[in-house]
Design a protein around this motif. Structure first.
Motif, PDB file in Angstrom:
ATOM      1  N   ARG A  12     -40.566  34.783 -14.666  1.00 43.93           N
ATOM      2  CA  ARG A  12     -39.760  35.264 -15.541  1.00 43.93           C
ATOM      3  C   ARG A  12     -39.441  34.091 -16.345  1.00 43.93           C
ATOM      4  O   ARG A  12     -39.375  34.096 -17.745  1.00 43.93           O
ATOM      5  CB  ARG A  12     -38.354  35.691 -14.936  1.00 43.93           C
ATOM      6  CG  ARG A  12     -38.667  36.826 -13.986  1.00 43.93           C
ATOM      7  CD  ARG A  12     -37.408  37.299 -13.802  1.00 43.93           C
ATOM      8  NE  ARG A  12     -36.550  36.335 -12.770  1.00 43.93           N
ATOM      9  CZ  ARG A  12     -35.312  36.707 -11.850  1.00 43.93           C
ATOM     10  NH1 ARG A  12     -34.862  37.902 -12.060  1.00 43.93           N
ATOM     11  NH2 ARG A  12     -34.744  36.165 -11.391  1.00 43.93           N
TER      12      ARG A  12
ATOM     13  N   THR B 136     -42.582  31.437  -9.185  1.00 38.35           N
ATOM     14  CA  THR B 136     -41.697  30.119  -9.287  1.00 38.35           C
ATOM     15  C   THR B 136     -40.989  29.772  -7.991  1.00 38.35           C
ATOM     16  O   THR B 136     -40.390  28.882  -7.861  1.00 38.35           O
ATOM     17  CB  THR B 136     -40.441  30.351 -10.409  1.00 38.35           C
ATOM     18  OG1 THR B 136     -39.938  31.385 -10.287  1.00 38.35           O
ATOM     19  CG2 THR B 136     -41.004  30.441 -12.029  1.00 38.35           C
TER      20      THR B 136
ATOM     21  N   ARG C  76     -34.954  31.593   0.951  1.00 36.10           N
ATOM     22  CA  ARG C  76     -34.270  32.702   0.586  1.00 36.10           C
ATOM     23  C   ARG C  76     -33.721  33.694   1.670  1.00 36.10           C
ATOM     24  O   ARG C  76     -32.573  34.157   1.684  1.00 36.10           O
ATOM     25  CB  ARG C  76     -35.030  33.569  -0.498  1.00 36.10           C
ATOM     26  CG  ARG C  76     -34.269  34.897  -0.994  1.00 36.10           C
ATOM     27  CD  ARG C  76     -34.773  35.194  -2.394  1.00 36.10           C
ATOM     28  NE  ARG C  76     -34.194  34.169  -3.350  1.00 36.10           N
ATOM     29  CZ  ARG C  76     -33.031  34.227  -3.973  1.00 36.10           C
ATOM     30  NH1 ARG C  76     -32.250  35.391  -3.689  1.00 36.10           N
ATOM     31  NH2 ARG C  76     -32.687  33.457  -4.836  1.00 36.10           N
TER      32      ARG C  76
ATOM     33  N   SER D 170     -43.772  36.709   8.881  1.00 39.53           N
ATOM     34  CA  SER D 170     -43.885  35.436   9.459  1.00 39.53           C
ATOM     35  C   SER D 170     -43.597  35.324  10.846  1.00 39.53           C
ATOM     36  O   SER D 170     -44.475  34.934  11.654  1.00 39.53           O
ATOM     37  CB  SER D 170     -43.070  34.240   8.844  1.00 39.53           C
ATOM     38  OG  SER D 170     -41.728  34.475   8.931  1.00 39.53           O
TER      39      SER D 170
HETATM   40  N1  LIG Z   1     -42.198  38.222   5.103  1.00 37.82           N
HETATM   41  C1  LIG Z   1     -41.972  37.205   5.329  1.00 37.82           C
HETATM   42  O1  LIG Z   1     -42.423  36.528   6.490  1.00 37.82           O
HETATM   43  C2  LIG Z   1     -41.370  36.043   4.488  1.00 37.82           C
HETATM   44  C3  LIG Z   1     -41.403  34.780   4.534  1.00 37.82           C
HETATM   45  C4  LIG Z   1     -40.747  33.952   3.570  1.00 37.82           C
HETATM   46  C5  LIG Z   1     -40.191  34.446   2.481  1.00 37.82           C
HETATM   47  N2  LIG Z   1     -40.074  35.698   2.475  1.00 37.82           N
HETATM   48  C6  LIG Z   1     -39.539  36.543   1.169  1.00 37.82           C
HETATM   49  O2  LIG Z   1     -40.309  36.236   0.102  1.00 37.82           O
HETATM   50  C7  LIG Z   1     -39.368  36.170  -0.854  1.00 37.82           C
HETATM   51  C8  LIG Z   1     -39.490  35.037  -1.575  1.00 37.82           C
HETATM   52  O3  LIG Z   1     -38.962  33.964  -0.805  1.00 37.82           O
HETATM   53  P1  LIG Z   1     -38.550  32.350  -1.244  1.00 37.82           P
HETATM   54  O4  LIG Z   1     -37.962  31.630  -0.069  1.00 37.82           O
HETATM   55  O5  LIG Z   1     -39.780  31.859  -2.123  1.00 37.82           O
HETATM   56  O6  LIG Z   1     -37.515  32.507  -2.512  1.00 37.82           O
HETATM   57  P2  LIG Z   1     -37.135  31.906  -3.544  1.00 37.82           P
HETATM   58  O7  LIG Z   1     -37.581  30.444  -3.456  1.00 37.82           O
HETATM   59  O8  LIG Z   1     -35.704  32.175  -3.925  1.00 37.82           O
HETATM   60  O9  LIG Z   1     -38.029  32.662  -4.751  1.00 37.82           O
HETATM   61  C9  LIG Z   1     -37.792  34.013  -5.290  1.00 37.82           C
HETATM   62  C10 LIG Z   1     -38.841  34.217  -6.410  1.00 37.82           C
HETATM   63  O10 LIG Z   1     -38.530  35.717  -6.828  1.00 37.82           O
HETATM   64  C11 LIG Z   1     -38.317  35.706  -8.153  1.00 37.82           C
HETATM   65  N3  LIG Z   1     -37.544  36.832  -8.408  1.00 37.82           N
HETATM   66  C12 LIG Z   1     -37.939  37.924  -9.089  1.00 37.82           C
HETATM   67  N4  LIG Z   1     -36.873  38.763  -9.343  1.00 37.82           N
HETATM   68  C13 LIG Z   1     -35.790  38.269  -8.582  1.00 37.82           C
HETATM   69  C14 LIG Z   1     -34.274  38.546  -8.308  1.00 37.82           C
HETATM   70  N5  LIG Z   1     -33.827  39.777  -8.998  1.00 37.82           N
HETATM   71  N6  LIG Z   1     -33.676  37.606  -7.643  1.00 37.82           N
HETATM   72  C15 LIG Z   1     -33.984  36.727  -7.402  1.00 37.82           C
HETATM   73  N7  LIG Z   1     -35.378  36.211  -7.329  1.00 37.82           N
HETATM   74  C16 LIG Z   1     -36.238  36.806  -8.200  1.00 37.82           C
HETATM   75  C17 LIG Z   1     -37.706  34.279  -8.375  1.00 37.82           C
HETATM   76  O11 LIG Z   1     -37.915  34.208  -9.887  1.00 37.82           O
HETATM   77  P3  LIG Z   1     -36.945  33.410 -10.718  1.00 37.82           P
HETATM   78  O12 LIG Z   1     -37.464  31.904 -10.585  1.00 37.82           O
HETATM   79  O13 LIG Z   1     -37.499  33.584 -12.193  1.00 37.82           O
HETATM   80  O14 LIG Z   1     -35.477  33.695 -10.503  1.00 37.82           O
HETATM   81  C18 LIG Z   1     -38.571  33.589  -7.877  1.00 37.82           C
HETATM   82  O15 LIG Z   1     -39.984  33.227  -8.134  1.00 37.82           O
HETATM   83  C19 LIG Z   1     -38.174  36.638  -0.602  1.00 37.82           C
HETATM   84  O16 LIG Z   1     -37.675  37.955  -0.724  1.00 37.82           O
HETATM   85  C20 LIG Z   1     -38.137  36.333   0.926  1.00 37.82           C
HETATM   86  O17 LIG Z   1     -37.148  37.043   1.661  1.00 37.82           O
HETATM   87  C21 LIG Z   1     -40.664  36.750   3.312  1.00 37.82           C
END
Ligand SMILES: NC(=O)c1ccc[n+]([C@@H]2O[C@H](COP(=O)([O-])OP(=O)(O)OC[C@H]3O[C@@H](n4cnc5c(N)ncnc54)[C@H](OP(=O)(O)O)[C@@H]3O)[C@@H](O)[C@H]2O)c1
Length: 296
Positions: free
Chosen positions: A162, A139, A37, A239
């Motif tokens: 969700r 998810t 994401r 990270s």
């Molecule tokens: N801090 C760090 O080092 C680090 C590292 C990696 C990722 N991240 C962050 O962690 C989060 C998850 O990353 P990811 O790669 O796993 O993302 P992803 O695969 O797109 O997953 C997003 C998750 O958030 C949920 N979600 C809830 N509200 C949402 C909204 N309004 N819009 C979109 N999604 C929503 C989604 O649910 P649904 O399936 O129901 O849409 C899904 O479960 C992101 O914000 C990313 O930037 C941070």
């Protein structure tokens, strides 16, 4: 070699010079890569000539000149800083791990950023045997690994999804407001109101790991939110600043996949020519888990 390059008109395929590895880098023929994401935001921000790509899996074609890392022919998974969406990548050997035979290249490509983030955010909860853990965004790429790793650690896990989903040993709830606390650890990646509710669900002295804002919303929080949750701590995870050795984390994750203790939900899988479709599907969250693209 062929590589994906970002431009103000979006991503394009371009023929570029092969990478020239530094002495501590192996040259890897990339067979598959996955999307995160965070890369959606990076693609929007870094337009002119930026080469994206953090998660790669493939085969070593040239060992590192300093003698570190695996020999040619070894299948590897790696977390690079950028330029991984290409036929070849120069990878510091400290950022790659050899793959067990049982792990398919596509499964491996899904692991690096999401898996390592999941591993180290769950570790921030300390010993989780018998503890209560809540995972938001369950998810998603990071979330589905967090749920499984917390279960593996012996925790009683609730997953906020969700869409509703089967989480095996974990309970699933459609909204964080349905989660019954208090929790010893909340892994919070949805942001905004979700972070606000995470504090409302944390046990006194518990830990909320703040790692993302998938909703894009800001969290309205203040000190009074901690009444009844005294001593709870908000811990940030980034990270890029994580000191845990990348090669060791990737080894740990690959081994768990090989042992079938961890699985990847491969929600989107296609050839890398489908990159724009894959990014759109990720933007609109039409699939669960990870999107992986393969290079023929
Ligand atoms: N801090 C760090 O080092 C680090 C590292 C990696 C990722 N991240 C962050 O962690 C989060 C998850 O990353 P990811 O790669 O796993 O993302 P992803 O695969 O797109 O997953 C997003 C998750 O958030 C949920 N979600 C809830 N509200 C949402 C909204 N309004 N819009 C979109 N999604 C929503 C989604 O649910 P649904 O399936 O129901 O849409 C899904 O479960 C992101 O914000 C990313 O930037 C941070």
């Amino acid at each position: 070699m062929k590589a994906l390059i970002n431009t103000s008109e979006g991503l394009i395929f371009k023929t570029v010079a092969d990478p020239s590895p530094a002495p501590n880098q192996a040259l890897v023929a990339v067979r598959a890569f996955s999307l995160n994401r965070g890369e959606l935001a990076l693609l929007a921000a870094r337009t002119e000539g930026w080469r994206p790509g953090q998660d790669v899996a493939g085969v070593v074609v040239e060992a590192a000149a300093d003698g570190s890392g695996p020999t040619p022919g070894t299948r590897v998974v790696a977390l690079v800083e950028d330029s991984g969406w290409a036929e070849l990548a120069a990878v510091p050997t400290a950022r790659l791990a050899e793959l067990p035979d049982e792990v398919e290249i596509e499964q491996a490509a899904a692991l690096p950023l999401a898996g390592r983030t999941a591993l180290n955010t769950i570790r921030l909860g300390g010993n989780l045997l018998g503890r209560k853990v809540l995972v938001t965004g369950a998810t998603g790429g990071v979330g589905h690994y967090q749920v499984q790793l917390a279960v593996l650690s012996g925790a009683d896990v609730t997953a906020v999804a969700r869409s509703g989903a089967d989480y095996g040993a974990a309970k699933a709830v459609p909204s964080i407001t349905d989660a019954e606390g208090p929790y010893d650890l909340v892994a919070e990646s949805s942001g905004g109101e979700s972070l606000h509710h995470a504090i409302a669900k944390i046990a006194p002295g518990g830990t909320v790991v703040v790692l993302g804002t998938s909703s894009g919303a800001k969290a309205p929080i203040d000190v009074y939110d901690f009444i009844g949750h005294e001593g709870a701590r908000l811990v940030n995870y980034m990270s890029y600043a994580d000191p845990s050795p990348i090669n060791r984390d990737l080894q740990t994750l690959s081994k768990l996949i090989a042992q079938q203790k961890l699985t990847t939900d491969l929600g989107f899988h296609a050839d890398w020519t489908q990159i724009k479709v894959a990014l759109d599907e990720l933007r609109h969250r039409t699939f669960r888990g990870k999107a992986v693209l393969t290079i023929q």
